[in-house]
Design a protein around this motif. Structure first.
Motif, PDB file in Angstrom:
ATOM      1  N   SER A  54       0.906  -1.322  -0.045  1.00  0.00           N
ATOM      2  CA  SER A  54      -0.041  -0.119  -0.025  1.00  0.00           C
ATOM      3  C   SER A  54       0.833   0.993  -0.022  1.00  0.00           C
ATOM      4  N   GLY A  55       0.420   2.396  -0.196  1.00  0.00           N
ATOM      5  CA  GLY A  55       1.078   3.740  -0.158  1.00  0.00           C
ATOM      6  C   GLY A  55       1.115   4.106  -1.720  1.00  0.00           C
ATOM      7  N   SER A  56       2.156   4.698  -2.040  1.00  0.00           N
ATOM      8  CA  SER A  56       2.452   4.989  -3.388  1.00  0.00           C
ATOM      9  C   SER A  56       4.070   4.531  -3.765  1.00  0.00           C
ATOM     10  N   GLY A  57       4.099   4.531  -5.027  1.00  0.00           N
ATOM     11  CA  GLY A  57       5.329   4.085  -5.565  1.00  0.00           C
ATOM     12  C   GLY A  57       5.549   2.551  -5.781  1.00  0.00           C
ATOM     13  N   VAL A  58       6.762   2.120  -5.575  1.00  0.00           N
ATOM     14  CA  VAL A  58       6.975   0.748  -5.743  1.00  0.00           C
ATOM     15  C   VAL A  58       7.969   0.123  -4.337  1.00  0.00           C
ATOM     16  N   LEU A  59       7.319  -1.111  -3.999  1.00  0.00           N
ATOM     17  CA  LEU A  59       8.146  -1.585  -3.114  1.00  0.00           C
ATOM     18  C   LEU A  59       9.261  -2.567  -3.627  1.00  0.00           C
ATOM     19  N   ASN A  60      10.509  -2.280  -3.423  1.00  0.00           N
ATOM     20  CA  ASN A  60      11.496  -2.885  -4.087  1.00  0.00           C
ATOM     21  C   ASN A  60      12.064  -4.295  -3.324  1.00  0.00           C
ATOM     22  N   ASN A  61      12.316  -5.324  -4.100  1.00  0.00           N
ATOM     23  CA  ASN A  61      13.021  -6.436  -3.730  1.00  0.00           C
ATOM     24  C   ASN A  61      12.231  -7.061  -2.515  1.00  0.00           C
ATOM     25  N   LEU A  62      10.858  -7.205  -2.784  1.00  0.00           N
ATOM     26  CA  LEU A  62      10.144  -7.908  -1.736  1.00  0.00           C
ATOM     27  C   LEU A  62      10.700  -9.522  -1.758  1.00  0.00           C
ATOM     28  N   VAL A  63      10.966  -9.990  -0.412  1.00  0.00           N
ATOM     29  CA  VAL A  63      11.118 -11.366  -0.327  1.00  0.00           C
ATOM     30  C   VAL A  63      10.239 -12.014   0.685  1.00  0.00           C
ATOM     31  N   ILE A  64       9.704 -13.130   0.519  1.00  0.00           N
ATOM     32  CA  ILE A  64       8.743 -13.824   1.482  1.00  0.00           C
ATOM     33  C   ILE A  64       9.545 -14.886   2.021  1.00  0.00           C
ATOM     34  N   THR A  65       9.631 -15.169   3.143  1.00  0.00           N
ATOM     35  CA  THR A  65      10.164 -16.217   3.880  1.00  0.00           C
ATOM     36  C   THR A  65       9.292 -16.942   4.890  1.00  0.00           C
ATOM     37  N   ASP A  66       9.631 -18.116   5.072  1.00  0.00           N
ATOM     38  CA  ASP A  66       8.786 -18.772   6.037  1.00  0.00           C
ATOM     39  C   ASP A  66       9.526 -20.048   6.639  1.00  0.00           C
ATOM     40  N   PRO A  67       9.843 -20.221   7.757  1.00  0.00           N
ATOM     41  CA  PRO A  67      10.338 -21.520   8.586  1.00  0.00           C
ATOM     42  C   PRO A  67       9.347 -22.538   8.404  1.00  0.00           C
ATOM     43  N   ILE A  68       9.866 -23.702   8.235  1.00  0.00           N
ATOM     44  CA  ILE A  68       8.899 -24.985   8.246  1.00  0.00           C
ATOM     45  C   ILE A  68       8.531 -25.164   9.551  1.00  0.00           C
ATOM     46  N   PRO A  69       7.380 -25.350   9.906  1.00  0.00           N
ATOM     47  CA  PRO A  69       6.898 -25.285  11.458  1.00  0.00           C
ATOM     48  C   PRO A  69       7.445 -26.801  12.029  1.00  0.00           C
ATOM     49  N   ALA A  70       7.985 -26.790  13.034  1.00  0.00           N
ATOM     50  CA  ALA A  70       8.436 -27.999  13.913  1.00  0.00           C
ATOM     51  C   ALA A  70       7.199 -28.923  13.854  1.00  0.00           C
ATOM     52  N   GLY A  71       7.412 -30.236  13.833  1.00  0.00           N
ATOM     53  CA  GLY A  71       6.452 -31.258  13.951  1.00  0.00           C
ATOM     54  C   GLY A  71       5.840 -31.469  12.328  1.00  0.00           C
ATOM     55  N   SER A  72       6.503 -30.858  11.412  1.00  0.00           N
ATOM     56  CA  SER A  72       5.902 -30.954  10.016  1.00  0.00           C
ATOM     57  C   SER A  72       7.174 -31.284   8.992  1.00  0.00           C
ATOM     58  N   GLN A  73       6.733 -31.805   7.791  1.00  0.00           N
ATOM     59  CA  GLN A  73       7.840 -31.901   6.976  1.00  0.00           C
ATOM     60  C   GLN A  73       7.324 -30.934   5.597  1.00  0.00           C
ATOM     61  N   TYR A  74       8.213 -30.440   5.069  1.00  0.00           N
ATOM     62  CA  TYR A  74       8.072 -29.855   3.769  1.00  0.00           C
ATOM     63  C   TYR A  74       7.970 -30.737   2.478  1.00  0.00           C
ATOM     64  N   GLN A  75       6.935 -30.436   1.766  1.00  0.00           N
ATOM     65  CA  GLN A  75       6.665 -31.161   0.540  1.00  0.00           C
ATOM     66  C   GLN A  75       7.138 -30.894  -0.560  1.00  0.00           C
ATOM     67  N   ALA A  76       8.192 -31.478  -1.059  1.00  0.00           N
ATOM     68  CA  ALA A  76       9.147 -31.037  -2.298  1.00  0.00           C
ATOM     69  C   ALA A  76       8.270 -30.566  -3.465  1.00  0.00           C
ATOM     70  N   ALA A  77       8.900 -29.506  -3.825  1.00  0.00           N
ATOM     71  CA  ALA A  77       8.326 -28.805  -5.170  1.00  0.00           C
ATOM     72  C   ALA A  77       6.759 -28.320  -5.079  1.00  0.00           C
ATOM     73  N   SER A  78       6.492 -27.943  -3.816  1.00  0.00           N
ATOM     74  CA  SER A  78       4.955 -27.553  -3.521  1.00  0.00           C
ATOM     75  C   SER A  78       4.871 -25.889  -3.365  1.00  0.00           C
ATOM     76  N   MET A  79       6.142 -25.141  -3.689  1.00  0.00           N
ATOM     77  CA  MET A  79       6.112 -23.799  -3.647  1.00  0.00           C
ATOM     78  C   MET A  79       5.354 -23.135  -5.096  1.00  0.00           C
ATOM     79  N   THR A  80       4.805 -22.117  -4.902  1.00  0.00           N
ATOM     80  CA  THR A  80       4.132 -21.406  -6.024  1.00  0.00           C
ATOM     81  C   THR A  80       4.156 -19.963  -5.437  1.00  0.00           C
ATOM     82  N   LEU A  81       4.316 -19.218  -6.562  1.00  0.00           N
ATOM     83  CA  LEU A  81       4.234 -17.607  -6.591  1.00  0.00           C
ATOM     84  C   LEU A  81       3.157 -17.088  -7.593  1.00  0.00           C
TER      85      LEU A  81
END
Length: 339
Positions: free
Chosen positions: A269-296
């Motif tokens: 929000s606001g005006s202009g452009v937000l530069n170099n946005l990077v979204i990260t998320d740690p894999i929660p303890a007690g779970s296993q990441y599912q390979a090739a499940s990321m999307t943008l």
């Protein structure tokens, strides 16, 4: 004989008349000769010279005489104009450093003149005051600020000397406070004043002009200022995370064997452009990441650090969402398994 005497003396009478006419014509010439009303474009120190002549008849034939030479030295006219040459507001953001604003300083006088420069970042009527960093002279005359090439200005040490009807580009470098908000504007001005002197139009400085004449203050008062503006385009981002569960029985219960899909929505929000946005998320303890499940934006990403935006390093997912204009969103999803 009377008649002959009268005829012989007639040339003398005519000479006297011509002498009177000559004096009158010289007087008229001195006060009405072309160039006596000086134009601002005539170079200071120029000598304007004039010699008048008169011709009259004598018994021995026509005679031409010349007047004395009258020399008028052109005084230096002190005039300057300053203007912003940016096409519009210079866009800045909270905490931004090295804002570059461009100004043109023009010598509108008729002599080579040095000018003292001053930047003002505390003009009234605006929303914030930036911090002045430097004034820079465009020494390579390309109209573009070249760090390390163009020279830092120091008042009294390298006041720019500008030829008549010429100009230079000057850059004012500022930084923006962190506390500004979107759409705030700041008025930044640059002033130039003739080093020889300033004052009310017509003020004269004896023998201070180029070429030895006087220096006379012109219509600008020998000083001028121009204004340019900084405009804040402030962007902010909110990140919302949701989870949906699909259990082995077709329900939505978090039991072993369930797959959890996380959805991360970044809203800019606001005006202009937000530069170099990077979204990260740690894999929660007690779970296993599912390979090739990321999307943008619903486009599948690979897990390895390669040409696409996704990366899984064994403990967290990371997605480089790029430059995001205000008013847009970026959506990332990935899956984990509850073992």
């Amino acid at each position: 004989m009377k008649t002959r005497h009268h005829i012989r003396s007639h040339p003398n009478i005519r000479q006297s008349g011509y002498r009177k006419a000559l004096l009158a014509s010289i007087t008229v010439a001195l006060f009405s000769m072309p160039g006596a009303a000086l134009a601002a474009g005539t170079l200071a120190g120029t000598d304007i010279q004039n010699v008048a002549s008169a011709t009259f008849d004598t018994a021995g034939g026509p005679v031409t005489i010349q007047s004395n030479t009258v020399t008028i030295k052109v005084d230096e006219l002190l005039d300057v104009t300053v203007s912003s040459i940016d096409p519009g507001d210079i866009i800045t953001s909270p905490g931004q450093t090295a804002n570059v604003q461009s100004f043109r300083v023009s010598n509108t006088g008729n002599g080579n003149e040095a000018f003292r420069l001053t930047a003002n970042v505390a003009n009234g009527g605006d929303d914030f005051d930036p911090t002045l960093q430097q004034i820079i002279l465009d020494t390579n005359n390309n109209g573009v600020f070249d760090a390390g090439v163009d020279v830092i200005y120091t008042a009294g040490a390298n006041d720019p000397v500008i030829a008549p009807d010429q100009n230079i580009t000057v850059f004012v470098i500022t930084s923006t406070p962190a506390g500004v908000v979107d759409t705030n504007r700041a008025n930044v001005s640059l002033a130039a004043a003739a080093v020889t002197g300033t004052g009310a139009p017509g003020t004269s400085f004896a023998n201070a002009g180029q070429g030895g004449g006087n220096a006379v203050v012109g219509s600008t008062g020998a000083q001028s200022s121009g204004n340019g503006f900084l405009a804040v385009q402030a962007t902010s981002v909110t990140l919302n995370k949701t989870a949906t569960i699909l259990d082995p029985f077709g329900g939505a219960r978090p039991v072993p064997g369930s797959v959890v899909t996380y959805t991360l929505i970044a809203t800019v929000s606001g005006s202009g452009v937000l530069n170099n946005l990077v979204i990260t998320d740690p894999i929660p303890a007690g779970s296993q990441y599912q390979a090739a499940s990321m999307t943008l934006e619903a486009i599948a990403l690979t897990d390895t650090a390669d040409a696409d935006a996704g990366n899984f390093n064994g403990t967290r997912i990371s997605v480089a969402a790029g430059n995001v204009p205000a008013g847009q969103t970026r959506t990332v999803t990935f899956k984990v398994l509850i073992p």
